[in-house]
Design a protein around this motif. Structure first.
Motif, mmCIF file in Angstrom:
data_model
loop_
_atom_site.group_PDB
_atom_site.id
_atom_site.type_symbol
_atom_site.label_atom_id
_atom_site.label_comp_id
_atom_site.label_asym_id
_atom_site.label_seq_id
_atom_site.Cartn_x
_atom_site.Cartn_y
_atom_site.Cartn_z
ATOM 1 N N VAL A 16 0.820 -1.216 0.000
ATOM 2 C CA VAL A 16 0.000 0.000 0.000
ATOM 3 C C VAL A 16 0.847 1.255 0.000
ATOM 4 O O VAL A 16 0.370 2.320 -0.362
ATOM 5 C CB VAL A 16 -1.002 0.040 1.181
ATOM 6 C CG1 VAL A 16 -1.985 -1.088 1.083
ATOM 7 C CG2 VAL A 16 -0.292 0.037 2.513
ATOM 8 N N PHE A 22 -7.555 4.678 -4.528
ATOM 9 C CA PHE A 22 -8.857 4.065 -4.797
ATOM 10 C C PHE A 22 -9.645 4.977 -5.716
ATOM 11 O O PHE A 22 -9.664 6.192 -5.508
ATOM 12 C CB PHE A 22 -9.650 3.991 -3.502
ATOM 13 C CG PHE A 22 -9.640 2.692 -2.789
ATOM 14 C CD1 PHE A 22 -10.434 2.543 -1.678
ATOM 15 C CD2 PHE A 22 -8.888 1.619 -3.200
ATOM 16 C CE1 PHE A 22 -10.457 1.375 -0.979
ATOM 17 C CE2 PHE A 22 -8.914 0.437 -2.516
ATOM 18 C CZ PHE A 22 -9.700 0.315 -1.385
ATOM 19 N N ARG A 28 -13.757 -2.034 -2.827
ATOM 20 C CA ARG A 28 -13.588 -2.942 -3.956
ATOM 21 C C ARG A 28 -14.732 -3.942 -4.009
ATOM 22 O O ARG A 28 -15.348 -4.262 -3.002
ATOM 23 C CB ARG A 28 -12.275 -3.700 -3.807
ATOM 24 C CG ARG A 28 -11.072 -2.796 -3.855
ATOM 25 C CD ARG A 28 -9.823 -3.583 -3.694
ATOM 26 N NE ARG A 28 -9.724 -4.489 -4.843
ATOM 27 C CZ ARG A 28 -8.734 -5.305 -5.049
ATOM 28 N NH1 ARG A 28 -7.755 -5.371 -4.196
ATOM 29 N NH2 ARG A 28 -8.699 -6.084 -6.101
ATOM 30 N N LYS A 29 -14.967 -4.473 -5.200
ATOM 31 C CA LYS A 29 -15.951 -5.549 -5.345
ATOM 32 C C LYS A 29 -15.463 -6.752 -4.560
ATOM 33 O O LYS A 29 -14.284 -7.021 -4.502
ATOM 34 C CB LYS A 29 -16.093 -5.932 -6.822
ATOM 35 C CG LYS A 29 -17.192 -5.224 -7.516
ATOM 36 C CD LYS A 29 -17.434 -5.843 -8.861
ATOM 37 C CE LYS A 29 -18.685 -5.214 -9.427
ATOM 38 N NZ LYS A 29 -19.038 -5.757 -10.693
ATOM 39 N N CYS A 31 -15.692 -7.052 -1.394
ATOM 40 C CA CYS A 31 -15.351 -6.614 -0.044
ATOM 41 C C CYS A 31 -16.513 -6.942 0.888
ATOM 42 O O CYS A 31 -17.658 -6.619 0.599
ATOM 43 C CB CYS A 31 -15.070 -5.105 -0.057
ATOM 44 S SG CYS A 31 -14.688 -4.445 1.553
ATOM 45 N N SER A 77 -10.683 4.841 1.987
ATOM 46 C CA SER A 77 -9.654 3.914 1.501
ATOM 47 C C SER A 77 -8.526 3.770 2.529
ATOM 48 O O SER A 77 -7.982 2.677 2.698
ATOM 49 C CB SER A 77 -9.109 4.383 0.159
ATOM 50 O OG SER A 77 -8.746 5.745 0.227
ATOM 51 N N CYS A 123 -10.771 -6.164 0.602
ATOM 52 C CA CYS A 123 -11.167 -4.763 0.476
ATOM 53 C C CYS A 123 -9.993 -3.838 0.181
ATOM 54 O O CYS A 123 -10.193 -2.688 -0.195
ATOM 55 C CB CYS A 123 -11.841 -4.301 1.770
ATOM 56 S SG CYS A 123 -13.254 -5.289 2.264
ATOM 57 N N VAL A 124 -8.791 -4.323 0.392
ATOM 58 C CA VAL A 124 -7.606 -3.479 0.247
ATOM 59 C C VAL A 124 -7.165 -3.447 -1.213
ATOM 60 O O VAL A 124 -6.924 -4.482 -1.817
ATOM 61 C CB VAL A 124 -6.448 -3.990 1.133
ATOM 62 C CG1 VAL A 124 -5.192 -3.167 0.912
ATOM 63 C CG2 VAL A 124 -6.857 -3.950 2.598
ATOM 64 N N ASP A 125 -7.074 -2.257 -1.746
ATOM 65 C CA ASP A 125 -6.567 -2.065 -3.100
ATOM 66 C C ASP A 125 -5.051 -1.919 -2.996
ATOM 67 O O ASP A 125 -4.563 -0.944 -2.419
ATOM 68 C CB ASP A 125 -7.183 -0.809 -3.717
ATOM 69 C CG ASP A 125 -6.754 -0.583 -5.143
ATOM 70 O OD1 ASP A 125 -5.768 -1.220 -5.593
ATOM 71 O OD2 ASP A 125 -7.395 0.230 -5.829
ATOM 72 N N SER A 127 -2.947 -0.935 -4.949
ATOM 73 C CA SER A 127 -2.379 0.238 -5.621
ATOM 74 C C SER A 127 -2.698 1.542 -4.876
ATOM 75 O O SER A 127 -2.303 2.610 -5.321
ATOM 76 C CB SER A 127 -2.896 0.322 -7.061
ATOM 77 O OG SER A 127 -4.283 0.580 -7.062
ATOM 78 N N HIS A 128 -3.382 1.433 -3.742
ATOM 79 C CA HIS A 128 -3.759 2.632 -2.979
ATOM 80 C C HIS A 128 -2.534 3.300 -2.362
ATOM 81 O O HIS A 128 -1.681 2.648 -1.767
ATOM 82 C CB HIS A 128 -4.758 2.270 -1.878
ATOM 83 C CG HIS A 128 -5.049 3.402 -0.948
ATOM 84 N ND1 HIS A 128 -5.661 4.547 -1.360
ATOM 85 C CD2 HIS A 128 -4.777 3.572 0.367
ATOM 86 C CE1 HIS A 128 -5.769 5.387 -0.322
ATOM 87 N NE2 HIS A 128 -5.236 4.802 0.728
#
Length: 180
Positions: A16, A22, A28-29, A31, A77, A123-125, A127-128
């Motif tokens: 991260v 985000f 995110r889908k 999640c 996010s 739930c964690v992106d 690229s955030h």
């Protein structure tokens, strides 16, 4: 010993720390945070009982959970990243060997935190890019996790267990999104 079990947390923190953001501050889908909007009173009581029965014989200066900001002060996010890191830390510390009486008391909270960690993981992106506040805290967490002395681990464990209710509150806040 401790370094091996911290690999998922370090991967999360590094992942991260390197990304973009985000889109539109949404989840995110896939999640599954919504089920934590209302954490069952039994779970809260089990965590509180664990905290109270934890014997802390260490005088620590670990101020990892003493922040000048709260989860509600962060964008959604960032809240998810915060909760993911806190859940990774909490489960890692609860999984450490313990005396039999504490091992029994921690069983239910450990199961709950482990399930929540799995649910939040989706739930964690990766690229955030965390905000400055959260990025600073993640670096403090990373430094605390790298400390290899038994005393450092004991202090990190103690502060994590003593702040387990705060982790529950942050999980609920992330689940509530804008209603937090």
């Amino acid at each position: 010993m401790l370094c091996l079990s911290l690999t998922p947390l370090l991967v999360l923190v590094l992942g991260v720390s390197l990304g973009a953001a985000f889109p539109h501050d949404t989840l995110r889908k896939g999640c599954r945070l919504s089920k934590y909007q209302n954490i069952a009173p039994e779970e809260q009581k089990a965590v509180d009982k664990m905290r109270k029965e934890f014997v802390n014989n260490h005088k620590c200066n670990t101020r990892l959970f003493h922040r000048k900001w709260n989860a509600v002060d962060l964008p959604m996010s960032d809240r998810v990243v915060l909760v993911a890191a806190e859940l990774n830390l909490t489960t890692t510390m609860l999984e450490l060997p313990a005396v039999p009486s504490f091992a029994e008391v921690r069983r239910r909270p450990l199961d709950f935190f482990t399930q929540a960690r799995e649910d939040v993981r989706g739930c964690v992106d990766p690229s955030h890019q965390p905000s400055g506040r959260l990025r600073h805290w993640l670096h403090k967490l990373q430094a605390a996790m790298r400390a290899e002395s038994t005393e450092s681990t004991a202090c990190l464990r103690a502060t994590t267990i003593l702040h387990a209710l705060q982790v529950l509150d942050n999980l609920r806040c992330a689940a509530l999104q804008d209603k937090c």
